[in-house]
Design a protein around this motif. Structure first.
Motif, PDB file in Angstrom:
ATOM      1  N   ALA A 182      -6.870   9.969  -3.980  1.00 22.91           N
ATOM      2  CA  ALA A 182      -5.533  10.330  -3.537  1.00 22.91           C
ATOM      3  C   ALA A 182      -5.425  11.770  -3.049  1.00 22.91           C
ATOM      4  CB  ALA A 182      -4.537  10.094  -4.668  1.00 22.91           C
ATOM      5  N   GLU A 183      -6.219  12.674  -3.608  1.00 22.48           N
ATOM      6  CA  GLU A 183      -6.082  14.084  -3.247  1.00 22.48           C
ATOM      7  C   GLU A 183      -6.508  14.350  -1.807  1.00 22.48           C
ATOM      8  OE1 GLU A 183      -8.855  13.375  -5.611  1.00 22.48           O
ATOM      9  OE2 GLU A 183      -7.202  12.667  -6.854  1.00 22.48           O
ATOM     10  N   THR A 184      -7.425  13.516  -1.287  1.00 18.56           N
ATOM     11  CA  THR A 184      -7.966  13.790   0.038  1.00 18.56           C
ATOM     12  C   THR A 184      -7.680  12.691   1.057  1.00 18.56           C
ATOM     13  OG1 THR A 184     -10.078  12.784  -0.608  1.00 18.56           O
ATOM     14  CG2 THR A 184      -9.859  15.161  -0.889  1.00 18.56           C
ATOM     15  N   SER A 185      -7.026  11.618   0.657  1.00 20.94           N
ATOM     16  CA  SER A 185      -6.780  10.500   1.569  1.00 20.94           C
ATOM     17  C   SER A 185      -5.593  10.789   2.480  1.00 20.94           C
ATOM     18  CB  SER A 185      -6.537   9.223   0.780  1.00 20.94           C
ATOM     19  OG  SER A 185      -7.684   8.881   0.041  1.00 20.94           O
ATOM     20  N   GLU A 186      -5.702  10.319   3.712  1.00 24.31           N
ATOM     21  CA  GLU A 186      -4.655  10.534   4.697  1.00 24.31           C
ATOM     22  C   GLU A 186      -3.765   9.310   4.889  1.00 24.31           C
ATOM     23  OE1 GLU A 186      -3.942  13.414   6.193  1.00 24.31           O
ATOM     24  OE2 GLU A 186      -5.474  14.288   4.910  1.00 24.31           O
ATOM     25  N   TYR A 187      -4.273   8.108   4.665  1.00 24.31           N
ATOM     26  CA  TYR A 187      -3.486   6.914   4.939  1.00 24.31           C
ATOM     27  C   TYR A 187      -4.083   5.718   4.222  1.00 24.31           C
ATOM     28  CZ  TYR A 187      -1.117   3.218   7.525  1.00 24.31           C
ATOM     29  OH  TYR A 187      -0.381   2.136   7.850  1.00 24.31           O
ATOM     30  N   ALA A 206       0.838  -1.206   0.000  1.00 25.90           N
ATOM     31  CA  ALA A 206       0.000   0.000   0.000  1.00 25.90           C
ATOM     32  C   ALA A 206       0.869   1.250   0.000  1.00 25.90           C
ATOM     33  CB  ALA A 206      -0.900   0.006   1.233  1.00 25.90           C
ATOM     34  N   PRO A 207       0.497   2.257  -0.788  1.00 28.46           N
ATOM     35  CA  PRO A 207       1.262   3.503  -0.790  1.00 28.46           C
ATOM     36  C   PRO A 207       0.919   4.357   0.423  1.00 28.46           C
ATOM     37  CG  PRO A 207      -0.638   3.728  -2.216  1.00 28.46           C
ATOM     38  CD  PRO A 207      -0.643   2.306  -1.718  1.00 28.46           C
ATOM     39  N   ALA A 208       1.875   5.175   0.819  1.00 33.23           N
ATOM     40  CA  ALA A 208       1.582   6.197   1.817  1.00 33.23           C
ATOM     41  C   ALA A 208       0.818   7.316   1.123  1.00 33.23           C
ATOM     42  CB  ALA A 208       2.875   6.732   2.419  1.00 33.23           C
ATOM     43  N   ALA A 209      -0.266   7.763   1.717  1.00 30.33           N
ATOM     44  CA  ALA A 209      -1.030   8.851   1.113  1.00 30.33           C
ATOM     45  C   ALA A 209      -0.314  10.180   1.277  1.00 30.33           C
ATOM     46  CB  ALA A 209      -2.422   8.926   1.736  1.00 30.33           C
ATOM     47  N   ARG A 210       0.539  10.259   2.316  1.00 30.81           N
ATOM     48  CA  ARG A 210       1.278  11.501   2.549  1.00 30.81           C
ATOM     49  C   ARG A 210       2.743  11.195   2.826  1.00 30.81           C
ATOM     50  NH1 ARG A 210      -1.516  16.105   2.881  1.00 30.81           N
ATOM     51  NH2 ARG A 210      -3.766  15.849   2.711  1.00 30.81           N
ATOM     52  N   ASP A 211       3.606  12.079   2.383  1.00 32.21           N
ATOM     53  CA  ASP A 211       5.041  11.967   2.606  1.00 32.21           C
ATOM     54  C   ASP A 211       5.529  13.309   3.127  1.00 32.21           C
ATOM     55  OD1 ASP A 211       7.680  11.146   2.624  1.00 32.21           O
ATOM     56  OD2 ASP A 211       7.988  11.562   0.490  1.00 32.21           O
ATOM     57  N   ASN A 212       5.995  13.326   4.392  1.00 34.51           N
ATOM     58  CA  ASN A 212       6.396  14.579   5.050  1.00 34.51           C
ATOM     59  C   ASN A 212       5.296  15.636   4.977  1.00 34.51           C
ATOM     60  OD1 ASN A 212       8.978  13.674   5.809  1.00 34.51           O
ATOM     61  ND2 ASN A 212       9.775  14.101   3.760  1.00 34.51           N
ATOM     62  N   GLY A 213       4.047  15.194   5.174  1.00 34.15           N
ATOM     63  CA  GLY A 213       2.921  16.122   5.217  1.00 34.15           C
ATOM     64  C   GLY A 213       2.299  16.459   3.889  1.00 34.15           C
TER      65      GLY A 213
END
Length: 198
Positions: free
Chosen positions: A177-182, A143-150
């Motif tokens: 992807a635009e609104t997902s956090e995790y 699974a990808p991280a939805a955020r990287d360093n915020g």
């Protein structure tokens, strides 16, 4: 329903399988006998920062981030049967039918371990920051991280790696992807589950 008194620790992870219930704090694994509801022996050291667990091939697998250590614990003997040094910080761990798999988030890769020899095998490169992984149906799912360093990564694709450990064979898109956090993935009863927090 029976309660169990356990030593005072900051407990982080819980798993059940391979003949025991397992509890960890940051540095140790505690084994609980589900038949007697009692702690077995003393807590076993398993690294500097245990952040992930997997069950398979007769053992508990514990992944320690800071020191890059995979520790295997056998419930039958209540002992550490293998300590595997990884050349990177461990970020995720999964056990499939034939292998164990370790996520190297910073190095953009997934590394295979042979559970018979505890030797490192194939390294599969991935071109994204990953959050976690799971295994099932002859594949490893990352699974990808939805955020990287915020910052949003803009990636909502779950990568599927074949058991032969050569490369990514499929990408499944889920979420926004635009609104997902995790993102996280789990495999159970023949089904892949994808958690998307939007």
């Amino acid at each position: 329903l029976r309660s169990l008194q356990i030593p005072e620790h900051v407990h982080l992870l819980l798993a059940a399988g391979e003949g025991a219930v397992w509890l960890t704090n940051q540095t140790h694994v505690i084994q609980i006998d589900p038949a007697t509801n009692q702690i077995v022996g003393e807590p076993l050291p398993a690294g500097e920062e245990i952040i992930t667990l997997a069950l398979g091939h007769g053992t508990l697998w514990a992944g320690s981030h800071d020191d890059g250590i995979i520790t295997r614990v056998d419930a039958k003997t209540h002992s550490v049967v293998a300590t595997i040094e990884m050349p990177f910080s461990v970020h995720g761990l999964a056990a499939s039918e034939d292998s164990a798999w370790v996520l190297d988030e910073h190095g953009f890769g997934v590394v295979q371990i042979d559970p018979q020899t505890n030797q490192l095998g194939e390294r599969v490169p991935i071109d994204f920051v990953a959050a976690n992984l799971t295994a099932g149906m002859g594949s490893v799912w990352v699974a990808p991280a939805a955020r990287d360093n915020g910052r949003a990564t803009g990636n909502d694709g779950i990568a599927r790696i074949g058991e032969d450990g050569k490369d990514i064979i499929e990408v499944i898109y889920a979420g926004k992807a635009e609104t997902s956090e995790y993102y996280s993935v789990y495999f159970s009863e023949g089904t892949l589950w994808i958690l998307v927090d939007t």
